[in-house]
Every structure is written in structure tokens, then in C-alpha cells.
Design an enzyme around this catalytic site. Structure first.
Site, PDB file in Angstrom:
ATOM      1  N   ARG A 141       0.824  -1.216   0.000  1.00  8.52           N
ATOM      2  CA  ARG A 141       0.000   0.000   0.000  1.00  8.52           C
ATOM      3  C   ARG A 141       0.864   1.275   0.000  1.00  8.52           C
ATOM      4  O   ARG A 141       0.553   2.247   0.675  1.00  8.52           O
ATOM      5  CB  ARG A 141      -0.957   0.006   1.196  1.00  8.52           C
ATOM      6  N   GLU A 142       1.963   1.238  -0.743  1.00 11.57           N
ATOM      7  CA  GLU A 142       2.857   2.399  -0.776  1.00 11.57           C
ATOM      8  C   GLU A 142       2.143   3.650  -1.278  1.00 11.57           C
ATOM      9  O   GLU A 142       2.411   4.754  -0.818  1.00 11.57           O
ATOM     10  CB  GLU A 142       4.061   2.152  -1.697  1.00 11.57           C
ATOM     11  N   LYS A 146      -0.999   4.518  -1.022  1.00 10.91           N
ATOM     12  CA  LYS A 146      -1.859   5.074   0.024  1.00 10.91           C
ATOM     13  C   LYS A 146      -1.036   5.938   0.978  1.00 10.91           C
ATOM     14  O   LYS A 146      -1.374   7.077   1.269  1.00 10.91           O
ATOM     15  CB  LYS A 146      -2.509   3.927   0.801  1.00 10.91           C
ATOM     16  N   TRP A 154     -19.288  -8.331   0.012  1.00 13.55           N
ATOM     17  CA  TRP A 154     -18.044  -7.687   0.432  1.00 13.55           C
ATOM     18  C   TRP A 154     -17.008  -8.692   0.915  1.00 13.55           C
ATOM     19  O   TRP A 154     -16.092  -8.373   1.665  1.00 13.55           O
ATOM     20  CB  TRP A 154     -18.346  -6.573   1.462  1.00 13.55           C
ATOM     21  N   ILE A 204     -28.800   5.204  12.824  1.00 10.71           N
ATOM     22  CA  ILE A 204     -28.608   4.040  11.957  1.00 10.71           C
ATOM     23  C   ILE A 204     -27.725   2.970  12.595  1.00 10.71           C
ATOM     24  O   ILE A 204     -27.713   1.829  12.161  1.00 10.71           O
ATOM     25  CB  ILE A 204     -28.053   4.486  10.585  1.00 10.71           C
ATOM     26  N   CYS A 225     -28.199   2.572   2.381  1.00 13.50           N
ATOM     27  CA  CYS A 225     -27.862   3.984   2.216  1.00 13.50           C
ATOM     28  C   CYS A 225     -27.546   4.308   0.764  1.00 13.50           C
ATOM     29  O   CYS A 225     -26.402   4.381   0.366  1.00 13.50           O
ATOM     30  CB  CYS A 225     -26.707   4.378   3.109  1.00 13.50           C
ATOM     31  N   HIS A 271     -22.646  12.494   5.396  1.00 17.10           N
ATOM     32  CA  HIS A 271     -21.409  12.541   4.603  1.00 17.10           C
ATOM     33  C   HIS A 271     -20.790  13.919   4.607  1.00 17.10           C
ATOM     34  O   HIS A 271     -19.689  14.114   4.128  1.00 17.10           O
ATOM     35  CB  HIS A 271     -21.698  12.120   3.162  1.00 17.10           C
ATOM     36  N   GLU A 314     -25.844  -2.569  -5.151  1.00 16.32           N
ATOM     37  CA  GLU A 314     -24.571  -2.691  -5.867  1.00 16.32           C
ATOM     38  C   GLU A 314     -24.431  -4.051  -6.559  1.00 16.32           C
ATOM     39  O   GLU A 314     -23.811  -4.167  -7.617  1.00 16.32           O
ATOM     40  CB  GLU A 314     -23.448  -2.479  -4.843  1.00 16.32           C
TER      41      GLU A 314
HETATM   42  N1  GLN Z   1     -25.195   0.170  11.016  1.00 19.01           N
HETATM   43  C1  GLN Z   1     -24.146   0.642  10.196  1.00 19.01           C
HETATM   44  C2  GLN Z   1     -23.605   1.952  10.741  1.00 19.01           C
HETATM   45  O1  GLN Z   1     -24.322   2.700  11.277  1.00 19.01           O
HETATM   46  C3  GLN Z   1     -24.593   0.848   8.776  1.00 19.01           C
HETATM   47  C4  GLN Z   1     -23.455   1.198   7.862  1.00 19.01           C
HETATM   48  C5  GLN Z   1     -23.817   1.325   6.418  1.00 19.01           C
HETATM   49  O2  GLN Z   1     -24.953   1.458   6.058  1.00 19.01           O
HETATM   50  N2  GLN Z   1     -22.857   1.334   5.543  1.00 19.01           N
HETATM   51  O3  GLN Z   1     -22.448   2.254  10.617  1.00 19.01           O
HETATM   52 ZN    ZN Z   2     -25.710   3.392   5.534  1.00 15.64          ZN
END
Ligand code: GLN
Ligand code: ZN
Length: 758
Positions: free
Chosen positions: A17-18, A20, A563, A433, A645, A696, A607
Site C-alpha cells: 500500500r505504498e 496510500k 463484500w 442508523i 444507504c 457525509h 450494488e
Molecule cells: N449500522 C451501520 C452503521 O451505522 C450501517 C453502515 C452502512 O450502512 N454502511 O455504521
Molecule cells: Zn448506511
């Protein structure tokens, strides 16, 4: 005729990871630009030398990038959003690139970065090109020139990799609905012509030109423009049109009518019937077969492919062998795993080994000698049974699943009444969340535990204290449904992988996610099941501290699957079902411990949608069933939440409805609630938390902002079905920001409660 070989691209983060480290040091002004450039060069030389050493005929260049390859293309084409063009400094360089990717603040003025989004159905994110009717282009050849010259010193056959004009336009964003980006084609194509002229001058024979959108469904207008563009670009060098992640048969009319010299197809994810495909593909061009999987890390079954291609090459003379896609999506070198046993290592191929596989297959086909192939794949066959746990109980359990297991006892209408009686929540209930800020102290704590500098009890006591703090804060803020805050989790998939059977972790298996951010996906290596409880103690503790309901918090089966690197000897449907059953056990235990609300996050669901429309239905069915399998055995009174999300539900709204979660929380702030239209039009029956705080951004929404948005959402969703929550977890925010924002969220919800609703 001898078969040639190549790869579509090599990872650019560096084997340790140089890149980065250098990027981040450069951004923090710890190293100079010159030093950064040196690191990049070293990585590129390493990549080229490896390709050569592993026996590839062509060296790929132009696949390197300082941040992202779509952004690199924007810079090469001179497509710089106007707000980044500095009057005093006309030069476009690496800094311009970083500004576009990360934003810049200058004299207290913030210039916001370009958007970032997922690269087709992968977890790699690219920087979205911006287009408007004033967009202009010019060929900025400096970086490409450097890279081609470097490569020419190492090997003669250099194959530049560029993103094609059609996919480039398709991936971008226009500033107004009235403007069609295809109007920019004449200007854009002139620059592409310059690029091809430049390659010709450099004596380049073959250029790889990526047009992954050929796997998508294209309108007639796009098809027409596609043909027009490639006719316009005729000549100069040989062009290999590359496609990946799906099947392109439905667009072969386009491919067959353009003047290209070769086409590359993804044998792994395209599910081609080669003979049929061959019949409809023009026989004048070369066919490059993407056989070595660029998205997974298991050794390829080279013998199987050897036999297939041995016959196929009798029918089609002009073929190449390659990787299915760029190797960008897998880690670099299995031999850098110091802790993994040799036995385990013998099952896997990372990027360097995949190059070797490309060579091995080509070599066997050219010489007819399969000894090398045989010894390479020996571990796959000899130890196969030992690796796969072949858990009999699990197999039985899977075979006993019936339709009933996918359904809750009663429908939402009935459930919600019972839940409401038990939970007694106000209208506009406020929740979050899941994660609360991951402070530096918390990250240090986890590191100390990992490095054995503190023992388990000490570590866990600290985690309990953080949970206590999180609960206290939420009570003070008067949130209605609380969470424990996820302090025990490094990552939402890794954590579950570590606590379930069937996963393997690498030390250095990094894959670029975006810019300098990398992820280390776990490997699904055997049957997945839960041999011990995972989250119960944390959630139970959190619930013991408060009278308000605390949500149990889990990552869903599709997200865990997507993932990770899945095994390839078992269908993805079964793997996902295994994960679903493991989660079901956890959910049932949460319920037994009086946790009345359980959230299962599925941020990756969308995705995973296949590029080919025909395949989507099957995927969605598997995904939705897995979710339902894990949650359906709970009582009517247990409320199931899910969280996704993103803000695009049009393609999947029917499946989301079938999911039948009691509450879904989504990301709606940035679209100013526009996405709710889709839920309204579809008559979505269950409850929704649209997300009223964009986590975000470091901005704190005011009570007034939030009120406006909640009010607007009542136009789309019945008042008694609305929840109030942020867009996503608060992990990346500070406590200061979170507290202020949540305070406004709660006070806005309270104001909404005062309005009389008939
Ligand atoms: N429960 C997770 C959080 O709050 C949900 C993360 C996500 O949606 N990527 O971090
Ligand atoms: Zn989320």
C-alpha cells in the site's frame, strides 16, 4: 497461430500500500510532490516487471492512477470542472486531480469535490465526470507519455489501456436535464483521435479501449452514436474493445458494425456459450477471452479451460487469453501473506499469480504440454474435500427450508399494531442508523487489543463503558429508539466474518475502494455457520441501561457475501443461504433476550445488481429471500428494521416491498426527499425513515432545515409511517457534530408531533 496473452490492468496501490501512504503523506504536507511521483513510478515499474516476469506478451500501461482511473481520464481529456480552474495557475497537474477528488479550501472558500460513485457492480468507487453544454476537451498527454516511455524501456509490446469515449460519457453527470451528454461527442472524439495519433507516433500496435457499458441495455440512440463514434475513430492503431462484468451478445449488432480489430469478453461473469457467440461475432476480428477471474482470488481451474479452448481454437483462429477484467479488484501477491499456511496459500491466486495463470494457460495451449498446469492446480483437486467443511447438520438444515421459512406469521398491518402496543412509540419516532463516532481513542483501544497490549477483559470493559456513554448521550438527546453504537466493530463485514465459521482473513490482502482507501475483504473458505453468539452481550448490556428500546444491529447476508471473496465450488445461492441461517440464529437469540427491535443492514444490495437486465430478477430473488430467511421466524411483536444507504430505488422498489421489513431507513437528504416519489408511486406499504441529516457532510443541519424536509416527506408518506433518522451511521462524524445535529433532529420531530393530523 500462436495465442497471445495480456491482462486488462494491474492494481496500483503498491504491494505494501505504498501509494496510500504516499498520497496521505503528500496531502498532509509530509512529503514533496517529487517524492510522491517517485513512489508512483516505483509501483509502475514493479507492476510492469511482474507482468513481464510472469510471462505476459503485452505490458499494460495507463492502468495506473494517482486516485482513480476515471478521474485520470478526465484529466487526460482536459475535462476539468470550471470551479477547479485557477486563473493564476493554468497548469493542470496532480494537485488539480486531488482537488477534484477531495475538494479544496482556499482563503476560507470551500470548493466542493466531484461526486463519487460505484464502478458498475463492484465496491470500487470512481470520481464522476461532470458535463455541461460548455464542456471542452483537449489532450493532456503528459502522464501517459511518461508511462509509455517507462514501459517501452521494459518490454517492446506495450498496450495502453484507456477508457472509451462512450463509457466515459455514460459514467458522467450532466448539470441539467435538458442537456444530453452525447452532444459533446464531436468535441470529445477529436481528442480521442489525437490520442490515437499519439499512440501511432509511439509505434504502439494495440490499444485496449474499455467500453464496459456494452454489457448494459443501450437505447437505439446510444447504439447509433456508438457506431458513429468508432467509425470516426477508424485507423491509427489496432483497437481491442474490452468489455467486462457481463454478457454483450445483445449489443453485438453494434460490435459487428464498427471498425475495430478485436473484442474482449468476460468469460467468468458473461456466462457465454462460446460457440453460439462465435457464430454471431464477426470473424474478421480477434477475440480476447477473459478467462482468469479478476474479481475473485481462487486459483483458476486451468485444466477445465484448457480443454474448452483447445477445441475452440480449432474453430476460431485469432484468439487471445486474458483476465476477465482488470486485476484492480483483488490483492496483489499471495506470497506477502506471512501468517497463512502454505497449504492455504496453495488455493489462492492474487494479481501476480493471476498473471502467471494467464501465461500457464496460453503456454499449454501453444505447446500442448499440460504438465505445468497440472502441478499448478494440484492443490485444488487433492485437498478439495478437506477444505470444504461439508457440515452435515448445515446441509440437512438447508434441505429442510420451505416456503414458510421466508414468511412472517402475519402481514405488516397486523404486526405493526402489536408492535406499537408493545413499544409505545410517539409518532415521528427518532432513531439513528447504528454506529456512533469512532474516536481516535476507540481506534487505539482496538489496536492495543489486537497487538495484545491489553487483555480481553480490559478491552471489553472499555467497550462496555463506551456503550454506557452512548446510551447516556442518546437518553439526554431524547432519542426514542436507541443503539449501542457499534464500538466493538472495526468494519461491518469484517466483524461478522471474524465471528462466524467459514471465513479466512488475510494480513495484506488490500483492495482499493477509493482514492487512498482500501478494504481487506475476508475470504469465504468453508461452510458458514454460527458456533457462538456474536452481538448478544453488547446489545443486552445496552438494553439493561435504559427503559427505551435498543435496536439489535446486524449486517445482512447479501452485504456480507458481496463484500467478501466467496468460494467458487458452491453456488452463490447456497453460500448466501448459509449466511442467512447463521444470522437467523443470532436474531432469534436477540429476541430471546428481549430485544424487540432488530435492524439488518443491507447497504450492498443494490450494488450487486447484475449488469445484464435478464439476470437481475434471479439475483434479487436470492437476495430478498436470504433476508427473509434470516428474519421471518421472529414474533409479530418484534420489529424488523433494515437500512440501505443510497438514493436510487426505481430499479428495485418491488423487491424492497417484498422484503417486508417493518421499517426501512434510507438516504434521502441530498435528493431533498425526491426519492420518496418512487415509494409513493409504488404505494410502499410499510414504514420508512427517509434520512434527514446528510452524515457525509460536516455541515450541521438546522432544526428549520430538518423541519422543512420532514414536512415535505409527509406529502409522500403517511404520517404514522414516518421515522426520523440520519442518512447513515455516525461512525465518521465527530461527537460535536453528531450531538448538535441529533439535537436538531429531535426538536424538529417534536415540533412535527404538535401538528394536528386528521
Ligand atoms: N449500522 C451501520 C452503521 O451505522 C450501517 C453502515 C452502512 O450502512 N454502511 O455504521
Ligand atoms: Zn448506511
Amino acid at each position: 497461430m500462436n495465442i497471445s496473452n495480456h491482462i486488462l490492468g494491474f492494481p496500483r496501490i503498491g504491494v505494501n500500500r505504498e501509494l496510500k501512504k504516499a498520497q496521505e503523506n503528500y496531502w498532509n504536507k509530509k512529503i514533496s510532490q517529487k517524492e510522491l511521483l517517485k513512489v508512483g513510478k516505483k509501483i509502475r515499474i514493479y507492476n510492469l516487471k511482474k507482468q513481464k516476469k510472469m510471462g505476459l506478451d503485452f505490458l499494460s500501461v495507463g492502468d495506473f492512477s494517482w486516485y482513480d482511473h476515471v478521474l485520470t481520464t478526465s484529466i487526460m481529456l482536459g475535462n476539468i470542472p470550471k470551479r477547479f480552474i485557477n486563473e493564476n495557475q493554468k497548469k493542470i497537474d496532480i494537485d488539480t486531480m486531488f482537488y477534484i477528488a477531495r475538494g479544496v479550501s482556499h482563503n476560507n472558500k470551500e470548493t466542493f469535490p466531484s461526486e463519487m460513485t460505484k464502478w458498475f457492480n463492484t465496491n470500487y468507487h470512481y470520481i464522476v465526470p461532470e458535463f455541461n453544454k460548455f464542456s471542452s476537451f483537449n489532450f493532456n498527454c503528459s502522464q501517459l507519455l511518461i508511462e509509455i516511455d517507462e514501459a517501452l524501456l521494459i518490454g517492446k509490446k506495450v498496450k495502453p489501456v484507456i477508457l472509451g469515449p462512450m463509457s466515459y460519457l455514460w459514467l458522467g453527470k450532466v448539470d441539467s436535464k435538458n442537456f444530453n451528454c452525447l452532444n459533446l461527442l464531436p468535441k470529445l472524439l477529436n481528442v480521442y483521435r489525437e490520442i490515437f495519433k499519439f499512440f501511432k507516433k509511439k509505434n504502439i500496435k494495440w490499444v485496449q479501449i474499455d467500453e464496459p457499458i456494452l454489457s448494459l441495455e443501450l437505447s437505439d440512440f446510444w447504439k447509433e452514436k456508438f457506431i458513429y463514434s468508432y467509425k470516426y475513430l477508424k485507423g491509427y492503431t489496432k483497437k481491442l474493445l474490452t468489455t467486462y462484468f457481463g454478457n454483450i451478445s445483445h449489443n453485438l449488432d453494434v460490435v459487428n458494425s464498427i471498425p475495430i480489430d478485436g473484442v474482449h469478453i468476460d468469460i467468468i461473469y458473461g456466462n457465454y456459450d462460446l460457440l453460439t457467440f462465435n457464430e454471431i461475432l464477426s470473424d474478421k476480428i480477434l477475440l480476447s477471452l477473459g478467462i482468469i477471474n479478476g474479481k475473485n482470488i481462487w486459483k483458476s481451474d486451468l485444466l477445465k479451460y484448457y480443454n474448452i479452448i483447445k477445441n475452440f481454437k480449432k474453430i476460431r483462429k485469432n484468439i487471445w487469453i486474458g483476465t476477465s477484467c482488470s486485476l484492480l479488484h483483488i490483492p496483489i501477491d499471495i506470497n506477502k501473506e506471512k501468517k497463512m499456511t502454505d497449504k492455504l496459500k496453495s488455493y489462492f491466486s492474487f494479481a501476480v499469480q493471476k498473471c502467471y495463470e494467464v501465461f500457464l494457460l496460453t503456454n499449454a495451449l501453444n505447446t500442448g504440454n499440460i504438465d505445468l498446469i497440472k502441478s499448478w492446480i494440484f492443490p485444488l483437486y487433492s485437498k478439495k474435500n478437506k477444505l470444504n467443511f461439508n457440515n452435515k447438520n448445515l446441509k440437512k438444515r438447508l434441505s429442510l427450508i420451505t416456503e414458510k421459512d421466508y414468511k412472517r406469521c402475519n402481514e405488516y398491518r397486523v404486526r405493526i399494531k402489536k408492535q406499537q402496543k408493545k413499544l409505545n412509540l410517539p409518532i415521528f419516532p427518532v432513531t439513528t442508523i447504528g454506529s456512533f463516532p469512532q474516536t481516535r481513542d476507540l481506534r487505539n483501544l482496538r489496536l492495543k487489543f489486537k497487538e495484545n497490549r491489553i487483555n480481553k477483559t480490559e478491552y471489553e470493559n472499555n467497550i462496555f463503558n463506551i456503550i454506557k456513554y452512548n446510551i447516556k448521550k442518546q437518553e439526554e438527546l431524547e432519542i426514542d429508539v436507541l443503539v449501542h453504537g457499534e464500538p466493538e466493530r472495526n468494519d461491518m463485514v469484517e466483524y461478522f466474518g471474524e465471528h462466524l465459521d467459514g471465513f479466512l482473513f488475510t494480513e495484506n490482502g488490500w483492495v482499493q475502494s477509493y482514492g487512498s482507501r482500501c478494504v481487506k475483504p475476508p475470504i469465504i473458505i468453508g461452510d458458514i455457520f454460527r458456533s457462538k453468539k456474536i452481538t448478544i452481550k453488547w446489545i443486552k448490556y445496552a438494553q439493561s441501561l435504559t427503559k427505551k428500546p435498543v435496536k439489535g444491529m446486524l449486517t445482512g447476508p447479501i452485504t456480507i457475501f458481496l463484500w467478501s471473496f466467496p468460494r467458487e465450488d458452491l453456488s452463490y445461492k447456497i453460500i448466501i443461504k448459509q449466511i442467512a441461517l447463521a444470522l437467523k440464529d443470532e436474531i432469534n437469540d436477540l429476541e430471546k433476550n428481549n430485544i424487540n427491535i432488530i435492524q439488518i443492514d443491507e447497504p450492498a444490495l443494490r450494488e450487486g445488481l447484475p449488469l445484464n437486465i435478464k439476470k437481475r430478477k434471479k439475483y434479487l430473488k436470492t437476495a430478498i429471500n436470504a433476508f427473509k430467511l434470516s428474519v421471518s421466524s421472529v414474533k409479530d411483536t418484534t420489529q424488523i428494521h433494515t437500512h440501505m444507504c443510497y438514493c436510487e430505488f426505481n430499479d428495485i422498489i418491488e423487491s424492497i416491498t417484498n422484503l417486508d421489513a417493518d421499517v426501512i431507513t434510507i438516504e434521502a437528504t441530498r435528493s431533498r426527499m425526491d426519492l420518496l416519489k418512487c415509494f409513493k408511486n409504488f404505494n410502499y406499504p410499510n414504514s420508512i425513515g427517509p434520512g434527514f441529516y446528510d452524515i457525509h457532510s460536516p455541515n450541521i443541519p438546522t432544526e428549520e432545515d430538518i423541519l422543512k424536509l420532514i414536512y415535505k416527506s409527509t406529502k409522500f408518506i403517511e404520517v404514522n409511517k414516518l421515522w426520523v433518522n440520519p442518512d447513515c451511521g455516525l461512525k465518521t462524524r465527530t461527537w460535536k457534530e453528531s450531538e448538535k445535529s441529533l439535537k436538531n433532529l429531535v426538536s424538529a420531530a417534536k415540533k412535527m408531533r404538535l401538528i394536528k393530523y386528521s
